[in-house]
Design a protein around this motif. Structure first.
Motif, PDB file in Angstrom:
ATOM      1  N   ASN A  37      32.719  47.276  55.470  1.00 51.31           N
ATOM      2  CA  ASN A  37      33.298  47.852  54.257  1.00 51.31           C
ATOM      3  C   ASN A  37      34.173  49.060  54.577  1.00 51.31           C
ATOM      4  O   ASN A  37      34.127  50.095  53.919  1.00 51.31           O
ATOM      5  N   ASN A  38      35.009  48.909  55.600  1.00 44.65           N
ATOM      6  CA  ASN A  38      35.878  49.973  56.063  1.00 44.65           C
ATOM      7  C   ASN A  38      37.038  50.191  55.096  1.00 44.65           C
ATOM      8  O   ASN A  38      37.629  49.251  54.592  1.00 44.65           O
ATOM      9  N   GLY A  39      37.374  51.439  54.874  1.00 47.23           N
ATOM     10  CA  GLY A  39      38.517  51.806  54.057  1.00 47.23           C
ATOM     11  C   GLY A  39      38.327  53.192  53.468  1.00 47.23           C
ATOM     12  O   GLY A  39      37.231  53.754  53.505  1.00 47.23           O
ATOM     13  N   LYS A  40      39.413  53.747  52.942  1.00 52.76           N
ATOM     14  CA  LYS A  40      39.343  55.050  52.285  1.00 52.76           C
ATOM     15  C   LYS A  40      39.081  54.891  50.792  1.00 52.76           C
ATOM     16  O   LYS A  40      38.282  55.597  50.219  1.00 52.76           O
ATOM     17  N   TRP A  41      39.792  53.940  50.155  1.00 51.12           N
ATOM     18  CA  TRP A  41      39.634  53.687  48.730  1.00 51.12           C
ATOM     19  C   TRP A  41      40.189  52.307  48.391  1.00 51.12           C
ATOM     20  O   TRP A  41      40.894  51.697  49.192  1.00 51.12           O
ATOM     21  N   ALA A  42      39.807  51.825  47.228  1.00 53.36           N
ATOM     22  CA  ALA A  42      40.255  50.507  46.784  1.00 53.36           C
ATOM     23  C   ALA A  42      40.651  50.584  45.315  1.00 53.36           C
ATOM     24  O   ALA A  42      40.200  51.456  44.566  1.00 53.36           O
ATOM     25  N   LEU A  43      41.491  49.654  44.937  1.00 53.31           N
ATOM     26  CA  LEU A  43      42.033  49.595  43.586  1.00 53.31           C
ATOM     27  C   LEU A  43      41.978  48.154  43.113  1.00 53.31           C
ATOM     28  O   LEU A  43      42.207  47.229  43.900  1.00 53.31           O
ATOM     29  N   ALA A  44      41.679  47.960  41.843  1.00 54.17           N
ATOM     30  CA  ALA A  44      41.642  46.616  41.272  1.00 54.17           C
ATOM     31  C   ALA A  44      42.713  46.488  40.196  1.00 54.17           C
ATOM     32  O   ALA A  44      43.017  47.445  39.485  1.00 54.17           O
ATOM     33  N   ALA A  45      43.273  45.289  40.081  1.00 56.16           N
ATOM     34  CA  ALA A  45      44.142  44.935  38.958  1.00 56.16           C
ATOM     35  C   ALA A  45      43.268  44.162  37.976  1.00 56.16           C
ATOM     36  O   ALA A  45      42.589  43.206  38.356  1.00 56.16           O
ATOM     37  N   VAL A  46      43.278  44.595  36.730  1.00 55.41           N
ATOM     38  CA  VAL A  46      42.416  44.022  35.706  1.00 55.41           C
ATOM     39  C   VAL A  46      43.287  43.482  34.575  1.00 55.41           C
ATOM     40  O   VAL A  46      44.221  44.153  34.124  1.00 55.41           O
ATOM     41  N   ASN A  47      42.981  42.257  34.117  1.00 53.89           N
ATOM     42  CA  ASN A  47      43.772  41.694  33.014  1.00 53.89           C
ATOM     43  C   ASN A  47      43.272  42.224  31.675  1.00 53.89           C
ATOM     44  O   ASN A  47      42.301  42.998  31.619  1.00 53.89           O
ATOM     45  N   SER A  48      43.902  41.806  30.588  1.00 50.81           N
ATOM     46  CA  SER A  48      43.572  42.329  29.258  1.00 50.81           C
ATOM     47  C   SER A  48      42.155  41.968  28.819  1.00 50.81           C
ATOM     48  O   SER A  48      41.613  42.597  27.913  1.00 50.81           O
ATOM     49  N   SER A  49      41.524  40.985  29.478  1.00 50.29           N
ATOM     50  CA  SER A  49      40.137  40.608  29.166  1.00 50.29           C
ATOM     51  C   SER A  49      39.126  41.398  29.994  1.00 50.29           C
ATOM     52  O   SER A  49      37.919  41.192  29.877  1.00 50.29           O
ATOM     53  N   GLY A  50      39.620  42.277  30.879  1.00 49.64           N
ATOM     54  CA  GLY A  50      38.739  43.069  31.721  1.00 49.64           C
ATOM     55  C   GLY A  50      38.344  42.374  33.015  1.00 49.64           C
ATOM     56  O   GLY A  50      37.539  42.893  33.779  1.00 49.64           O
ATOM     57  N   GLU A  51      38.931  41.213  33.295  1.00 53.36           N
ATOM     58  CA  GLU A  51      38.631  40.458  34.513  1.00 53.36           C
ATOM     59  C   GLU A  51      39.461  40.988  35.665  1.00 53.36           C
ATOM     60  O   GLU A  51      40.667  41.206  35.542  1.00 53.36           O
ATOM     61  N   VAL A  52      38.826  41.185  36.823  1.00 52.57           N
ATOM     62  CA  VAL A  52      39.534  41.610  38.033  1.00 52.57           C
ATOM     63  C   VAL A  52      40.335  40.415  38.535  1.00 52.57           C
ATOM     64  O   VAL A  52      39.789  39.343  38.779  1.00 52.57           O
ATOM     65  N   VAL A  53      41.652  40.604  38.660  1.00 58.30           N
ATOM     66  CA  VAL A  53      42.529  39.522  39.119  1.00 58.30           C
ATOM     67  C   VAL A  53      43.121  39.808  40.500  1.00 58.30           C
ATOM     68  O   VAL A  53      43.754  38.945  41.093  1.00 58.30           O
ATOM     69  N   GLY A  54      42.904  41.023  41.014  1.00 52.74           N
ATOM     70  CA  GLY A  54      43.412  41.373  42.330  1.00 52.74           C
ATOM     71  C   GLY A  54      42.830  42.682  42.811  1.00 52.74           C
ATOM     72  O   GLY A  54      42.363  43.493  42.008  1.00 52.74           O
ATOM     73  N   VAL A 111      45.062  38.659  45.466  1.00 57.05           N
ATOM     74  CA  VAL A 111      45.019  38.323  44.039  1.00 57.05           C
ATOM     75  C   VAL A 111      44.512  36.895  43.914  1.00 57.05           C
ATOM     76  O   VAL A 111      44.781  36.053  44.762  1.00 57.05           O
ATOM     77  N   LYS A 112      43.765  36.654  42.851  1.00 57.55           N
ATOM     78  CA  LYS A 112      43.223  35.311  42.671  1.00 57.55           C
ATOM     79  C   LYS A 112      44.294  34.390  42.111  1.00 57.55           C
ATOM     80  O   LYS A 112      45.281  34.848  41.510  1.00 57.55           O
ATOM     81  N   GLU A 113      44.111  33.114  42.343  1.00 57.82           N
ATOM     82  CA  GLU A 113      45.036  32.112  41.825  1.00 57.82           C
ATOM     83  C   GLU A 113      45.078  32.223  40.304  1.00 57.82           C
ATOM     84  O   GLU A 113      44.053  32.406  39.654  1.00 57.82           O
ATOM     85  N   GLY A 114      46.278  32.182  39.750  1.00 54.44           N
ATOM     86  CA  GLY A 114      46.447  32.294  38.306  1.00 54.44           C
ATOM     87  C   GLY A 114      46.586  33.720  37.806  1.00 54.44           C
ATOM     88  O   GLY A 114      46.678  33.956  36.603  1.00 54.44           O
ATOM     89  N   ALA A 115      46.597  34.689  38.720  1.00 51.11           N
ATOM     90  CA  ALA A 115      46.800  36.086  38.321  1.00 51.11           C
ATOM     91  C   ALA A 115      48.193  36.232  37.717  1.00 51.11           C
ATOM     92  O   ALA A 115      49.107  35.474  38.056  1.00 51.11           O
ATOM     93  N   PRO A 116      48.375  37.177  36.820  1.00 55.33           N
ATOM     94  CA  PRO A 116      49.706  37.375  36.231  1.00 55.33           C
ATOM     95  C   PRO A 116      50.771  37.596  37.299  1.00 55.33           C
ATOM     96  O   PRO A 116      50.502  38.226  38.332  1.00 55.33           O
ATOM     97  N   LYS A 117      51.944  37.075  37.060  1.00 55.55           N
ATOM     98  CA  LYS A 117      53.056  37.257  37.987  1.00 55.55           C
ATOM     99  C   LYS A 117      53.307  38.747  38.185  1.00 55.55           C
ATOM    100  O   LYS A 117      53.280  39.524  37.240  1.00 55.55           O
ATOM    101  N   GLY A 118      53.525  39.128  39.426  1.00 54.17           N
ATOM    102  CA  GLY A 118      53.783  40.529  39.734  1.00 54.17           C
ATOM    103  C   GLY A 118      52.534  41.341  40.022  1.00 54.17           C
ATOM    104  O   GLY A 118      52.618  42.550  40.244  1.00 54.17           O
ATOM    105  N   ALA A 119      51.358  40.706  40.058  1.00 54.50           N
ATOM    106  CA  ALA A 119      50.112  41.451  40.298  1.00 54.50           C
ATOM    107  C   ALA A 119      50.112  42.125  41.674  1.00 54.50           C
ATOM    108  O   ALA A 119      49.666  43.264  41.805  1.00 54.50           O
ATOM    109  N   CYS A 120      50.621  41.433  42.690  1.00 53.44           N
ATOM    110  CA  CYS A 120      50.677  42.035  44.033  1.00 53.44           C
ATOM    111  C   CYS A 120      51.594  43.254  44.043  1.00 53.44           C
ATOM    112  O   CYS A 120      51.215  44.325  44.526  1.00 53.44           O
TER     113      CYS A 120
END
Length: 164
Positions: free
Chosen positions: A32-49, A74-83
């Protein structure tokens, strides 16, 4: 109507669990190496990336003002531009912390469209090497040989002095 995403902090452990489930070719970060992490969340509150920011792997970039994005998924079906969204958010966060540049790597077989879309520039090509095999001799940590070590990669850089 376009799908909307927002960013939220996430633990590296949670980000790695997402990566283990959804990444096409990479495993979670070791220990679990890293300094910090960030999630992209859709309007339903689901993590998509997710993205994990770490100290640079290469000593060349360990200057205190450079951070490396070691995982982006990013998971398959994530909104375009999530990356591109996650890349831009990481740059803004690092810049607000006084950082000057962000680096990451893609496989040569990947287009880099998300990076280009977020204003990154390709800065080099990294050929396959076996230097990772010697690291276990110095730090005592056994490393599994992965196919990812045997492919050409492109280094990308985002200088944060530029407008984000």
């Amino acid at each position: 109507m376009a799908k909307v995403i927002s960013a939220k902090p996430i633990s590296i452990k949670e980000a790695n669990a997402f990566i283990a489930e959804h990444h096409r070719h990479h495993r979670p970060t070791t220990r679990n190496n890293g300094k910090w992490a960030l999630a992209a969340v859709n309007s339903s509150g689901e993590v998509v990336g997710v993205v994990i920011a770490s100290s640079p792997v290469s000593a060349t970039y360990m200057d205190g003002v450079t951070i490396e994005l070691t995982r982006l998924c990013v998971k398959e079906g994530a909104p375009k531009g999530a990356c591109s969204f996650l890349l831009s958010k990481c740059c803004a966060i690092w810049r607000s912390m006084g950082g000057e540049r962000v680096i990451t790597y893609t496989l040569a077989s990947e287009s880099g469209a998300s990076l280009k879309g977020a204003g990154w520039k390709m800065s080099g090509t990294v050929k396959p090497h076996k230097r990772w095999q010697n690291k276990s001799k110095t730090d005592g940590i056994e490393r599994t040989k992965l196919q990812i070590y045997e492919v050409v990669k492109h280094r990308w850089i985002r200088a944060l002095a530029e407008a984000i």
